[in-house]
Design a protein around this motif. Structure first.
Motif, mmCIF file in Angstrom:
data_model
loop_
_atom_site.group_PDB
_atom_site.id
_atom_site.type_symbol
_atom_site.label_atom_id
_atom_site.label_comp_id
_atom_site.label_asym_id
_atom_site.label_seq_id
_atom_site.Cartn_x
_atom_site.Cartn_y
_atom_site.Cartn_z
ATOM 1 N N THR A 169 -4.735 2.807 6.079
ATOM 2 C CA THR A 169 -5.354 1.561 5.611
ATOM 3 C C THR A 169 -6.802 1.581 6.108
ATOM 4 O O THR A 169 -7.051 1.865 7.279
ATOM 5 N N ILE A 170 -7.756 1.301 5.204
ATOM 6 C CA ILE A 170 -9.166 1.278 5.626
ATOM 7 C C ILE A 170 -9.673 -0.160 5.623
ATOM 8 O O ILE A 170 -9.557 -0.857 4.610
ATOM 9 N N PRO A 183 -5.670 -0.186 0.698
ATOM 10 C CA PRO A 183 -4.408 -0.639 1.283
ATOM 11 C C PRO A 183 -3.582 0.556 1.752
ATOM 12 O O PRO A 183 -3.709 1.656 1.212
ATOM 13 N N GLY A 184 -2.776 0.335 2.764
ATOM 14 C CA GLY A 184 -1.914 1.410 3.273
ATOM 15 C C GLY A 184 -0.678 0.799 3.894
ATOM 16 O O GLY A 184 -0.345 -0.356 3.611
ATOM 17 N N TYR A 203 -9.228 -8.349 0.060
ATOM 18 C CA TYR A 203 -9.196 -7.016 -0.514
ATOM 19 C C TYR A 203 -10.467 -6.819 -1.314
ATOM 20 O O TYR A 203 -10.915 -7.717 -2.004
ATOM 21 N N GLN A 204 -11.037 -5.641 -1.195
ATOM 22 C CA GLN A 204 -12.239 -5.369 -1.985
ATOM 23 C C GLN A 204 -12.330 -3.894 -2.303
ATOM 24 O O GLN A 204 -12.139 -3.050 -1.431
ATOM 25 N N PHE A 285 1.920 -2.332 -1.452
ATOM 26 C CA PHE A 285 0.569 -2.282 -2.040
ATOM 27 C C PHE A 285 -0.111 -0.916 -1.879
ATOM 28 O O PHE A 285 -0.774 -0.444 -2.799
ATOM 29 N N GLY A 286 0.039 -0.312 -0.719
ATOM 30 C CA GLY A 286 -0.558 1.013 -0.504
ATOM 31 C C GLY A 286 0.021 2.022 -1.485
ATOM 32 O O GLY A 286 -0.706 2.813 -2.101
ATOM 33 N N ILE A 287 1.335 1.967 -1.639
ATOM 34 C CA ILE A 287 2.027 2.893 -2.536
ATOM 35 C C ILE A 287 1.594 2.648 -3.988
ATOM 36 O O ILE A 287 1.263 3.579 -4.728
#
Ligand code: TXA
Ligand code: MG
Length: 306
Positions: A169-170, A183-184, A203-204, A285-287
């Motif tokens: 996740t960044i 997302p991660g 989120y951006q 969300f990451g997936i």
């Protein structure tokens, strides 16, 4: 492994690159003190120089020595999530080479949890820069063999299968807000839980982070992504199917290996079928982010809130 780490250090000190295991995906590493090694990362990956690299550290002091603006929020996140799959973007210190950050005045810092890589960084005595060890826009590797399939001549420190399976996740951090750029498996909810509710998290899509390019993480065959009940019109007679019904941690862990496997099967395309509930469940969300970017065609309703 001890000897192998020694050999990897020799290569890094001589301005070379080695592939390293992390808990997320394998990385392609160079010493942050070696401009030659940094160049080799971009050449090997065929990655454009405008796409900045993440700096990997093995101690909190190392992290702080690379950035300005380390604040209380950073302390909270480091305490809660490091070592682990979270990258923090902060203003960079002067000594961080512009090549690493693509000329930006910020740098991404990550403290990975894989013991082999922690030992490598400690024995090298300085952080390493490492993107995922795949060609630009392709799928990230989660085993040493995946790396060797793409780069047969590379030295790979084999640390087994990656436990998390998708990239970190960044987040960007200021005193007043937190921005999730990628997302991660460390979710917005987990992040919010560590800071006062007055600090907003949004989120951006980062224009400077090509992980956010529309197409990324691509297999060779076209990937169709659809919700169970949706029928999608397409031209392929036979598709290689995977109906996802595992828990998020499990899906993330097997995601890239599974897509590689489907890519090798005889059908003309890959078809991934997801349950309706997955679309707005933050834990996925990451997936979903990776699947959407890998997709050639998807259900229109797959539009998660990030
Ligand atoms: O889990 C991970 O993060 C893996 C492992 C190897 O640590 N690394 C990884 O690196 O995914 P990479 O280079 O494949 O993806 C890092 C993303 C890129 O999209 C890059 O543009 C973005 O992070 N990035 C790096 N530094 C940045 C910065 N200063 N500002 C905005 N985005 C940044
Ligand atoms: Mg990558």
């Amino acid at each position: 492994m001890d000897k192998k780490i020694g050999k990897a250090i020799d290569i890094l000190k001589a301005g070379g690159v080695v592939a390293i295991p992390t808990e997320t995906v394998y990385g392609l590493a160079a010493s942050i003190r070696s401009p030659e090694g940094i160049n080799k990362i971009f050449e090997t990956k065929e990655r454009p120089f405008f796409d900045p690299l993440i700096v990997h550290v093995a101690t909190l002091d190392q992290a702080k020595s690379c950035v300005k603006g380390w604040n209380k929020i950073c302390d909270e996140f480091a305490e809660a999530f490091w070592p682990g799959p979270l990258t923090m973007i902060l203003p960079k210190e002067e000594h961080i080479d512009d090549k690493i950050t693509s000329g930006l005045d910020t740098v991404g810092i990550r403290f990975p949890s894989h013991v082999t890589t922690i030992e490598l960084i400690k024995r090298l005595g300085c952080p390493i820069a490492a993107p995922s060890a795949n060609k630009f826009k392709k799928l990230s590797p989660t085993t040493a063999q995946h790396v060797l399939d793409e780069f047969p001549d590379l030295m790979v420190l084999d640390g087994g299968e990656c436990e998390v399976g998708i990239e970190s996740t960044i987040i960007g951090i200021t005193d007043h807000n937190v921005t999730i750029y990628r997302p991660g498996m460390i979710t917005k909810e987990m992040i919010q839980d560590k800071i006062p509710s007055t600090i907003e998290i949004e989120y951006q899509e980062s224009p400077v982070a090509p992980g956010h390019l529309k197409h990324h993480y691509q297999p060779n065959k076209p990937l169709i992504l659809r919700i169970e009940k949706d029928k999608l019109q397409h031209e392929f007679k036979k598709t290689n199917k995977w109906k996802i019904d595992e828990q998020p941690i499990q899906v993330a862990r097997i995601l890239y290996a599974k897509i590689r496997e489907l890519d090798r099967e005889p059908g003309e395309a890959i078809e991934i079928i997801i349950p309706e509930k997955m679309v707005n469940d933050e834990a996925y969300f990451g997936i979903l982010n990776r699947l959407i970017k890998a997709s050639y065609l998807k259900s229109e309703r797959i539009n998660p809130e990030y």
